[in-house]
Motif scaffolding. Sequence first.
Motif, PDB file in Angstrom:
ATOM      1  N   GLU A   1       0.799  -1.231   0.000  1.00 31.73           N
ATOM      2  CA  GLU A   1       0.000   0.000   0.000  1.00 31.73           C
ATOM      3  C   GLU A   1       0.833   1.282   0.000  1.00 31.73           C
ATOM      4  O   GLU A   1       0.299   2.369   0.243  1.00 31.73           O
ATOM      5  CB  GLU A   1      -0.973   0.028   1.184  1.00 31.73           C
ATOM      6  N   LYS A   2       2.120   1.166  -0.274  1.00 31.74           N
ATOM      7  CA  LYS A   2       2.951   2.357  -0.350  1.00 31.74           C
ATOM      8  C   LYS A   2       3.099   2.804  -1.811  1.00 31.74           C
ATOM      9  O   LYS A   2       2.892   2.023  -2.736  1.00 31.74           O
ATOM     10  CB  LYS A   2       4.318   2.098   0.266  1.00 31.74           C
ATOM     11  N   VAL A   3       3.443   4.072  -1.977  1.00 26.92           N
ATOM     12  CA  VAL A   3       3.558   4.653  -3.321  1.00 26.92           C
ATOM     13  C   VAL A   3       4.990   4.481  -3.796  1.00 26.92           C
ATOM     14  O   VAL A   3       5.929   5.015  -3.187  1.00 26.92           O
ATOM     15  CB  VAL A   3       3.170   6.139  -3.320  1.00 26.92           C
ATOM     16  N   LEU A   4       5.164   3.741  -4.895  1.00 31.30           N
ATOM     17  CA  LEU A   4       6.479   3.488  -5.465  1.00 31.30           C
ATOM     18  C   LEU A   4       6.567   4.199  -6.812  1.00 31.30           C
ATOM     19  O   LEU A   4       5.886   3.832  -7.766  1.00 31.30           O
ATOM     20  CB  LEU A   4       6.708   1.987  -5.626  1.00 31.30           C
TER      21      LEU A   4
ATOM     22  N   VAL B   1       3.641   4.240  -9.564  1.00 34.83           N
ATOM     23  CA  VAL B   1       3.350   5.454 -10.326  1.00 34.83           C
ATOM     24  C   VAL B   1       4.576   5.762 -11.180  1.00 34.83           C
ATOM     25  O   VAL B   1       5.719   5.670 -10.711  1.00 34.83           O
ATOM     26  CB  VAL B   1       3.046   6.644  -9.397  1.00 34.83           C
ATOM     27  N   LYS B   2       4.338   6.107 -12.431  1.00 33.14           N
ATOM     28  CA  LYS B   2       5.423   6.527 -13.313  1.00 33.14           C
ATOM     29  C   LYS B   2       5.490   8.040 -13.329  1.00 33.14           C
ATOM     30  O   LYS B   2       4.472   8.721 -13.507  1.00 33.14           O
ATOM     31  CB  LYS B   2       5.196   6.011 -14.738  1.00 33.14           C
ATOM     32  N   GLY B   3       6.689   8.602 -13.164  1.00 37.12           N
ATOM     33  CA  GLY B   3       6.794  10.053 -13.186  1.00 37.12           C
ATOM     34  C   GLY B   3       8.218  10.522 -13.006  1.00 37.12           C
ATOM     35  O   GLY B   3       9.115   9.748 -12.653  1.00 37.12           O
ATOM     36  N   PHE B   4       8.444  11.813 -13.273  1.00 38.37           N
ATOM     37  CA  PHE B   4       9.729  12.490 -13.077  1.00 38.37           C
ATOM     38  C   PHE B   4      10.826  11.987 -14.012  1.00 38.37           C
ATOM     39  O   PHE B   4      11.974  12.382 -13.865  1.00 38.37           O
ATOM     40  CB  PHE B   4      10.208  12.350 -11.624  1.00 38.37           C
ATOM     41  N   ASN B   5      10.505  11.137 -14.974  1.00 37.64           N
ATOM     42  CA  ASN B   5      11.546  10.624 -15.870  1.00 37.64           C
ATOM     43  C   ASN B   5      11.919  11.627 -16.962  1.00 37.64           C
ATOM     44  O   ASN B   5      12.897  11.414 -17.675  1.00 37.64           O
ATOM     45  CB  ASN B   5      11.109   9.304 -16.513  1.00 37.64           C
TER      46      ASN B   5
ATOM     47  N   CYS C   1       1.629   8.964 -14.453  1.00 37.41           N
ATOM     48  CA  CYS C   1       0.567   7.999 -14.754  1.00 37.41           C
ATOM     49  C   CYS C   1       0.593   6.883 -13.721  1.00 37.41           C
ATOM     50  O   CYS C   1       1.642   6.581 -13.141  1.00 37.41           O
ATOM     51  CB  CYS C   1       0.712   7.440 -16.175  1.00 37.41           C
ATOM     52  N   GLY C   2      -0.554   6.278 -13.486  1.00 37.12           N
ATOM     53  CA  GLY C   2      -0.674   5.195 -12.508  1.00 37.12           C
ATOM     54  C   GLY C   2      -2.107   4.742 -12.398  1.00 37.12           C
ATOM     55  O   GLY C   2      -3.041   5.449 -12.809  1.00 37.12           O
ATOM     56  N   ASP C   3      -2.284   3.575 -11.819  1.00 32.54           N
ATOM     57  CA  ASP C   3      -3.634   3.001 -11.717  1.00 32.54           C
ATOM     58  C   ASP C   3      -4.371   3.449 -10.467  1.00 32.54           C
ATOM     59  O   ASP C   3      -5.589   3.313 -10.386  1.00 32.54           O
ATOM     60  CB  ASP C   3      -3.546   1.463 -11.738  1.00 32.54           C
ATOM     61  N   ASP C   4      -3.655   3.983  -9.470  1.00 29.36           N
ATOM     62  CA  ASP C   4      -4.286   4.440  -8.238  1.00 29.36           C
ATOM     63  C   ASP C   4      -4.298   5.970  -8.208  1.00 29.36           C
ATOM     64  O   ASP C   4      -3.233   6.608  -8.166  1.00 29.36           O
ATOM     65  CB  ASP C   4      -3.523   3.895  -7.027  1.00 29.36           C
TER      66      ASP C   4
ATOM     67  N   LYS D   1      -5.270   8.160  -5.914  1.00 29.25           N
ATOM     68  CA  LYS D   1      -4.775   8.787  -4.696  1.00 29.25           C
ATOM     69  C   LYS D   1      -3.252   8.843  -4.691  1.00 29.25           C
ATOM     70  O   LYS D   1      -2.650   9.853  -4.304  1.00 29.25           O
ATOM     71  CB  LYS D   1      -5.277   8.019  -3.472  1.00 29.25           C
ATOM     72  N   SER D   2      -2.627   7.772  -5.156  1.00 30.24           N
ATOM     73  CA  SER D   2      -1.164   7.741  -5.221  1.00 30.24           C
ATOM     74  C   SER D   2      -0.649   8.769  -6.220  1.00 30.24           C
ATOM     75  O   SER D   2       0.358   9.449  -5.967  1.00 30.24           O
ATOM     76  CB  SER D   2      -0.691   6.345  -5.613  1.00 30.24           C
ATOM     77  N   LYS D   3      -1.339   8.874  -7.358  1.00 33.33           N
ATOM     78  CA  LYS D   3      -0.926   9.875  -8.350  1.00 33.33           C
ATOM     79  C   LYS D   3      -1.018  11.278  -7.780  1.00 33.33           C
ATOM     80  O   LYS D   3      -0.140  12.118  -8.021  1.00 33.33           O
ATOM     81  CB  LYS D   3      -1.795   9.752  -9.612  1.00 33.33           C
TER      82      LYS D   3
END
Length: 470
Positions: free
Chosen positions: A96-99, A129-133, A154-157, A159-161
């Motif tokens: 449940e952590k944001v990676l 989550v994909k980002g900052f690349n 981008c990401g499927d969750d 709240k995490s995004k």
Amino acid sequence: MENSFVMAGGGETAHKRDTICIFGTGDFGRSFGMRLLKSGYPVVFGSRDPKHSILLPSGAQVFSHADALKISKIIFLAVHRENYDFLPALSDLLDEKVLVDVSNNIRMNQYPESNAQYLAQLVPKANVVKGFNTVSAWALQSGSLDASSQVFVCGDDNKSKQLVMDVARSIGLTPLDQGSLLAAQELENYPLQLFPMWRLPFIITAGLTVFFFLYCTVIDVIYPYVKEKKDSSYRLAISVPNRIFPNVSLILLSLTYLPGAIAAFIQLYRGTKYKRFPDWLNRWMLCRKQLGLVALAYAFLHVLYTLIIPTRYPVRQRWMQNIIEASKKNETTELNKVKSWRGDVYFALGMLGFGLYVLLGITSLPSVSNAVNWREFRFVQSKLGHVTLLLCTAHAALFGWDRFLQSRRYKWGLPQAYMLGMVIPCIVLVLKLILITPCVDRMITRIRQGWESKSKYKAAPVCINNASLI
């Protein structure tokens, strides 16, 4: 460790922020950690060997991977895909952590799936989550974020995004939500693209430049040497380039407006706007701005090269010889009013055309285009753009004047370069003249408002006394 930071000078806690964990102590990890610390985030680094981790930003702490995960709920993974092997053992701690995956590849579509999707399969309990690349380590460290201020996420969750996007905003970046993790492949390919929208304009510009260089070299350098044994190679430095720049600039400007005219005639022929244009036309229309900017750059070069003409040694030498010969013959020359009018109008059209050229370039800047509405932008880029093309074409025509009637100008039967440079601009102006005819313009307006022709074979509109007959 408290998830907060204290204002300098020992004041009270100003803002409570979540501790950010970074896996990876390379250039990006260190620069990103420094940026987070400056923005008030507590930062911890996860390392396989915390005791030997060096060069980390001051204020950050270093723990083992497991210990770092225990105090953080947002983890930035700044390691290459080949080094993900330590993550499965930490799967329970990542629950449940944001990676956040910030990795990029060496080449486009290097793997069947994106790094972020592979990571989601590797540690299914984490919210990947994909980002900052798309942000470079240098930009983060130096603070020069103007060129890369957008962060695609981008990401499927959801709240995490949002948590990741909040981090981006906190350090001065602009996050853009790109949807689910399926978009990760596109995001990973984006930094590997080399001027995708400039490729076609560069190819066209390079082709035209090489063509006119060879063409002008044949006429201005090779021909005099073959016919008269006259060495004119010095013309390659100034004279030949100053023929290339205006011709290529004029053609590029006309190519900026030619696809719009072609699209209008295609819609007229089809009688509808609900059919796709050919792919080649779509690609052409998408790079019109780049074509126009390259055309403006060549116009600038033409102006600069023209300004130094009076200072050139061959020009001054020719003027001196003419003065000496006239003095020896005791001749005086009266002012030729036709040549005076021609010269003044020639320069006036050139200056007006270049002024509008610059205006087109200024309005294409995002900061300016965002300050005007669509109608104003279209007026400048379309209507004033065609006026610019008309003025520049007239400028070229006055340069040629009656030279096209003189047989001696056709060396080896070849027309002068300016004649070739005027072909496409004249075609575009003729097509535009047809399109602004009231009956044709009325039909195009109807089609673009949603009207469709009932029959594929319906006759085209015929203009009689400004009326449209179907």
